[in-house]
Write a protein that holds these residues in place. Structure first.
Motif, mmCIF file in Angstrom:
data_model
loop_
_atom_site.group_PDB
_atom_site.id
_atom_site.type_symbol
_atom_site.label_atom_id
_atom_site.label_comp_id
_atom_site.label_asym_id
_atom_site.label_seq_id
_atom_site.Cartn_x
_atom_site.Cartn_y
_atom_site.Cartn_z
ATOM 1 N N ASN A 69 36.182 -5.095 30.091
ATOM 2 C CA ASN A 69 36.265 -6.540 29.854
ATOM 3 C C ASN A 69 36.559 -6.851 28.393
ATOM 4 O O ASN A 69 37.297 -7.788 28.089
ATOM 5 N N GLY A 70 35.970 -6.068 27.480
ATOM 6 C CA GLY A 70 36.212 -6.307 26.056
ATOM 7 C C GLY A 70 37.666 -6.078 25.680
ATOM 8 O O GLY A 70 38.279 -6.897 24.977
ATOM 9 N N ILE A 71 38.262 -4.982 26.157
ATOM 10 C CA ILE A 71 39.668 -4.677 25.857
ATOM 11 C C ILE A 71 40.586 -5.699 26.505
ATOM 12 O O ILE A 71 41.551 -6.177 25.889
ATOM 13 N N ALA A 72 40.286 -6.049 27.754
ATOM 14 C CA ALA A 72 41.102 -7.042 28.458
ATOM 15 C C ALA A 72 41.055 -8.391 27.740
ATOM 16 O O ALA A 72 42.075 -9.087 27.613
ATOM 17 N N ARG A 73 39.892 -8.743 27.232
ATOM 18 C CA ARG A 73 39.744 -10.027 26.547
ATOM 19 C C ARG A 73 40.573 -10.047 25.259
ATOM 20 O O ARG A 73 41.240 -11.037 24.949
ATOM 21 N N GLN A 74 40.559 -8.952 24.507
ATOM 22 C CA GLN A 74 41.333 -8.880 23.270
ATOM 23 C C GLN A 74 42.839 -8.837 23.538
ATOM 24 O O GLN A 74 43.631 -9.313 22.727
ATOM 25 N N ASP A 75 43.232 -8.260 24.672
ATOM 26 C CA ASP A 75 44.657 -8.172 25.024
ATOM 27 C C ASP A 75 45.140 -9.395 25.800
ATOM 28 O O ASP A 75 46.250 -9.393 26.355
ATOM 29 N N LYS A 76 44.303 -10.418 25.859
ATOM 30 C CA LYS A 76 44.631 -11.656 26.566
ATOM 31 C C LYS A 76 44.903 -11.430 28.051
ATOM 32 O O LYS A 76 45.687 -12.131 28.672
ATOM 33 N N GLN A 77 44.258 -10.428 28.605
ATOM 34 C CA GLN A 77 44.347 -10.192 30.028
ATOM 35 C C GLN A 77 43.150 -10.836 30.718
ATOM 36 O O GLN A 77 42.216 -11.306 30.065
ATOM 37 N N LYS A 78 43.189 -10.853 32.044
ATOM 38 C CA LYS A 78 42.103 -11.469 32.791
ATOM 39 C C LYS A 78 40.823 -10.669 32.604
ATOM 40 O O LYS A 78 40.785 -9.471 32.850
#
Length: 207
Positions: free
Chosen positions: A41-50
């Protein structure tokens, strides 16, 4: 993955100083079983992914104590670099209460099942003894009935005591004595303490 800002609430939750927090990455505070979820979730959040913006996970403080938190997260940019702004709400007490209540309810159901079974047996014996008494008029049957009635009353008292004990235990938490002692001794940095062994007890917050 590094912290760039932490407030006093974060210090209180993880028991680290601000200097120590800034030298940590977020994953080092997360319970091993929750790291994969937190990283994803942390990586997805930084990459503007869901990503899931709100979820529960466990963190481990400086002394090894596990705390349940609810994480709220959003993403933004500072100086062109992606950062995550997260807020952690300590829900340990709520989680432990829910777990204790679940265990208490399970135990009460087991006690109730045994109680119903035993009382059912007593009533079956009493019913049979009454039938025999009607046929034979033997006073021994009355003695058997009185004995079973006494057993039933004793079972009722035991069941009440058991329910009371379970309800009292539901208010207690399983605590690690070595962790509590480490937290206490941390307030006296100039004194050397040696803590050997581990132990757990059920106690309330007054410990």
């Amino acid at each position: 993955n590094k912290f760039v800002y932490a407030n006093k609430a974060a210090q209180k939750l993880c028991k680290y100083s601000l200097e120590e927090i800034y030298n940590l990455n977020f994953w080092s505070l997360v319970h091993p079983e929750d790291i994969e979820m937190a990283k994803k979730n942390g990586i997805a959040r930084q990459d503007k992914q869901k990503a899931i913006d709100e979820y529960k996970l466990r963190v481990i403080d400086k002394y090894g104590s596990i705390r349940w938190v609810k994480l709220y997260g959003i993403s933004t940019y500072i100086s062109g670099r992606p950062i995550a702004i997260i807020s952690l709400l300590d829900i340990t007490t709520n989680i432990r209460y829910e777990e204790l209540m679940a265990k208490s309810n399970k135990l009460l159901k087991e006690i109730s099942s045994i109680f119903r079974h035993d009382i059912g047996n007593d009533l079956a014996v009493i019913k049979s003894a009454l039938r025999l008494y009607d046929r034979t008029g033997e006073k021994e049957m009355l003695n058997a009935i009185n004995e079973r009635i006494g057993q039933s009353l004793s079972r009722i008292d035991s069941n009440r005591i058991s329910e009371s004990f379970v309800n009292k235990c539901a208010k207690l938490e399983l605590m690690s004595l070595d962790i509590i002692l480490k937290q206490i001794t941390s307030d006296f940095p100039n004194i050397n303490f040696e803590i050997n062994g581990k132990g757990k007890v059920y106690a309330d917050s007054h410990i």
